[in-house]
Design an enzyme around this catalytic site. Structure first.
Site, short mmCIF file in Angstrom:
data_model
loop_
_atom_site.label_atom_id
_atom_site.label_comp_id
_atom_site.label_asym_id
_atom_site.label_seq_id
_atom_site.Cartn_x
_atom_site.Cartn_y
_atom_site.Cartn_z
N ASP A 327 0.88 -1.16 0.00
CA ASP A 327 0.00 0.00 0.00
C ASP A 327 0.92 1.22 0.00
O ASP A 327 2.05 1.15 0.50
CB ASP A 327 -0.87 -0.01 1.26
CG ASP A 327 -1.61 1.30 1.46
OD1 ASP A 327 -2.37 1.69 0.57
OD2 ASP A 327 -1.38 1.94 2.50
N ASP A 520 -1.28 -0.54 6.23
CA ASP A 520 -1.40 0.04 7.57
C ASP A 520 -2.81 0.46 7.93
O ASP A 520 -3.13 0.63 9.10
CB ASP A 520 -0.48 1.28 7.68
CG ASP A 520 -1.04 2.45 6.89
OD1 ASP A 520 -1.30 2.28 5.68
OD2 ASP A 520 -1.21 3.53 7.48
N ASP A 524 -6.83 -1.79 4.38
CA ASP A 524 -5.82 -2.76 3.95
C ASP A 524 -6.06 -4.14 4.57
O ASP A 524 -5.49 -5.13 4.10
CB ASP A 524 -4.41 -2.29 4.33
CG ASP A 524 -4.01 -1.04 3.58
OD1 ASP A 524 -4.39 -0.91 2.41
OD2 ASP A 524 -3.32 -0.19 4.17
#
Length: 631
Positions: A327, A520, A524
């Site tokens: 990410d 995080d 996600d």
């Protein structure tokens, strides 16, 4: 944790450093040195044997009662008792003596590994200095402190609960949590994680999480349960021992009773001795001990560097990871937006443009909107704002000081038929129009973490395929993607899109190895769940991501992923070394024993010696030098 500590103590009590064992060793030495008649010699060695072997004999009897015949205790008991029947008294005692020495070294090694992990318990603070309603300070157990309570932490004390600093400034030692040795300066508004040590300032904090939800509680829970899940190798050894032991017993029985019948002039005692040698050396305890211990050491090593692995199976699986998906925001970037530039294209000054944008964005909870208001850093006069209208994800418009202010994306202003000039690419830009005329724009950036670019480069050197996913537009993410240079990148993604992309990459690269995802945020968590290995940024990451992840990086540094890969690689190398060397040495002695060349002494030394060597080799997993990962 208390139970863990008690286990360590019990291990130490089971070592050979006790009075009966010392007496047994003394009698063993006397029996070897002295010259006695048969019965005195038998009495000395048999007494020594009982003093050294009583616990193993009891375990064997208990297992026999429960129907569990085939384990290393049964093998040693049969081999040593058989040695007495062929008058090999010293050898019988030596089997149990060297087993005790091996057990002691094993227990010391396990205790060392446990100490490395259980040392984390020392970072837990049991009390908090709570400011009472009357302004005084009173000590409370951390379990009794509620969210919103104000607490004081003095220099040298540990932060008891996850909090935010409301008064004072200091430096925090977060090395045990994150593995980062450099203290972190904190002031009003800064977060302070439980377990951090307040070095030099008196600070007042507002509690954000209860004891059960605190960072330190989660760390201890992760570490204590990290070995509950066995690796595929460990499961193999467990199954292997159940099949292996009865086969070995059958071969030994065949050698001692059946084979001599078909060999001319065979001496029964000689074949019984060969069978006993075969039994002693075939004991699989070296494998059973060294493999879990190797992974135990690897997990302890990782935890000391702020990498919390939830199970040894995940540590082992890292060796097969050939694709890592990241990410972007909060993982490779700081996740904290800041105003980089204010550009005017009209008569309005930069200060005026910033003021208009801040007033327009003052009602929004979007991180970028908050960064503009924060950069303005002046009081917002909400009474002067009227006609507030927001189009989600596009922009806002307000009436302010008899002016019509519009702030938003390039497409938003275009939809309102407001002409805009070209702007820099690769960053987030908020356009500003005053009374339907383009007045300027604000450039907002999310900086890359200091080690992000280096992490991608190092992963490429390791031939790991990298991909970056982000919900940002292609234009806003372009600059970051260009600096990172991953093998693959996707922009303009919604949370459900990230899952679809991750599954697509997983299917396309399934033949190359396992897939890992690093994230995080709450959005996600679904992607972490569908990946083979899920990494979460523990310090700043969401609870959902941390709970779902298999490995948590407490320092939020992407480079820790490379460290984890090297620790996993070293751990597997040690485990494989143990398996190969143990099987090779035992194989040689087994063959020699079958042909009557190996003695029981060779079998004892071969079995215990290889166990001790494997245990000592497993301890190497506790140590890792960072510089080796760059070599």
């Amino acid at each position: 944790m208390k139970e863990k500590e008690e286990d360590c103590c019990n291990d130490e009590e089971n070592s050979f450093f006790n009075i009966p064992a010392f007496i047994g060793i003394g009698l063993f030495v006397v029996g070897i040195i002295g010259n006695f008649n048969y019965w005195i010699e038998f009495g000395i060695f048999f007494t020594a044997y009982l003093l050294l072997a009583w616990d193993i004999l009891l375990k064997t009897l208990e297992n026999v009662k429960k129907g569990r015949l085939f384990d290393e205790n049964f093998l040693m008991s049969v081999a040593s008792i058989g040695a007495f029947f062929i008058n090999a008294f010293p050898e019988a005692v030596a089997i149990m003596l060297f087993n005790k020495i091996g057990e002691s070294i094993q227990n010391a090694a396990v205790a060392k590994s446990k100490k490395s992990i259980s040392a984390l318990a020392n970072i837990r603070q049991d009390y908090a200095n709570v400011i009472t309603d009357r302004g005084g300070v009173q000590k409370f157990s951390v379990e009794e402190v509620c969210v919103g309570a104000k607490i004081i932490v003095k220099p040298g004390e540990k932060i008891p609960l996850d909090s935010v600093i409301v008064e004072g400034n200091s430096t925090l030692d977060m090395s045990v949590l994150t593995g980062e040795s450099i203290p972190k300066y904190v002031g009003t508004g800064s977060q302070a994680l439980s377990g951090s040590i307040n070095i030099d300032g008196l600070i007042t904090l507002c509690v954000e999480k209860t004891q059960k939800e605190s960072t330190i509680a989660k760390i201890l829970d992760l570490v204590q349960n990290s070995l509950a899940k066995k690796t595929a190798t460990e499961k193999f050894i467990t199954k292997f021992a159940k099949i292996y032991t009865p086969i070995v017993m059958s071969i030994a029985f065949f050698m001692a009773t059946i084979l001599p019948i078909f060999i001319p002039n065979a001496v029964w005692s000689e074949w019984i001795r060969r069978a006993l040698v075969f039994l002693v050396v075939s004991c699989p305890c070296a494998l059973i001990v060294s493999i879990p211990l190797g992974f135990f050491g690897g997990i302890a090593c990782a935890s000391r560097r702020g990498i919390l692995v939830k199970g040894s199976n995940f540590l082992d699986a890292l060796n097969d990871v050939k694709t890592i998906i990241f990410d972007k925001t909060g993982t490779l970037t700081e996740g904290k937006f800041s105003v980089e530039e204010v550009v005017c294209v009209s008569e309005s000054s930069k200060e005026e443009l910033l003021k208009y944008a801040a007033f327009a964005e003052s009602f929004s909870n979007h991180p970028i909107a908050k960064s503009i208001v924060s950069h303005y850093n002046k009081e917002i006069e909400f009474g002067k704002i009227s006609d507030y209208k927001e189009v989600a994800g596009k922009g806002v418009s307000i009436s302010f000081e008899k002016k019509k202010i519009v702030v938003g994306s390039f497409a938003f202003l275009k939809s309102l038929e407001i002409e805009c000039s070209d702007i820099p690419k690769g960053c987030a830009v908020f356009f500003i129009a005053i009374d339907r005329r383009f007045a300027g724009y604000i450039v907002v950036t999310d900086k890359l973490k200091s080690d992000s670019v280096d992490t991608i480069k190092r992963l490429k050197k390791l031939k790991v395929f990298t991909a970056v996913l982000t919900g940002d537009s292609k234009q806003n993410a372009e600059n970051v993607i260009e600096k990172l240079q991953p093998d693959l990148s996707f922009t303009d993604l919604l949370p459900q899109d990230k899952v679809e992309i991750a599954l697509k990459v997983k299917n396309e690269r399934s033949g190359f190895g396992k897939i890992a995802f690093v994230g995080d945020g709450i959005n996600d968590a679904p992607v972490i769940a569908v990946s083979d290995i899920g990494f979460a940024m523990g310090a700043a990451g969401s609870d959902a991501a941390v709970e779902t992840a298999d490995i948590v990086l407490m320092s939020d540094e992407p480079s820790k992923i490379v460290t984890a890969l090297f620790i996993a690689k070293k751990t597997r190398k040690i485990v494989v070394q143990n398996i190969v060397s143990i099987l090779a040495i035992k194989g040689v002695i087994l063959v020699l024993g079958a042909f009557g060349i190996a003695t029981i002494w060779m079998a004892v030394v071969g079995d215990v010696g290889v166990t001790v060597a494997a245990v000592l080799n497993s301890l190497r997993a506790l140590y890792y030098k960072e510089k080796s990962s760059r070599g």
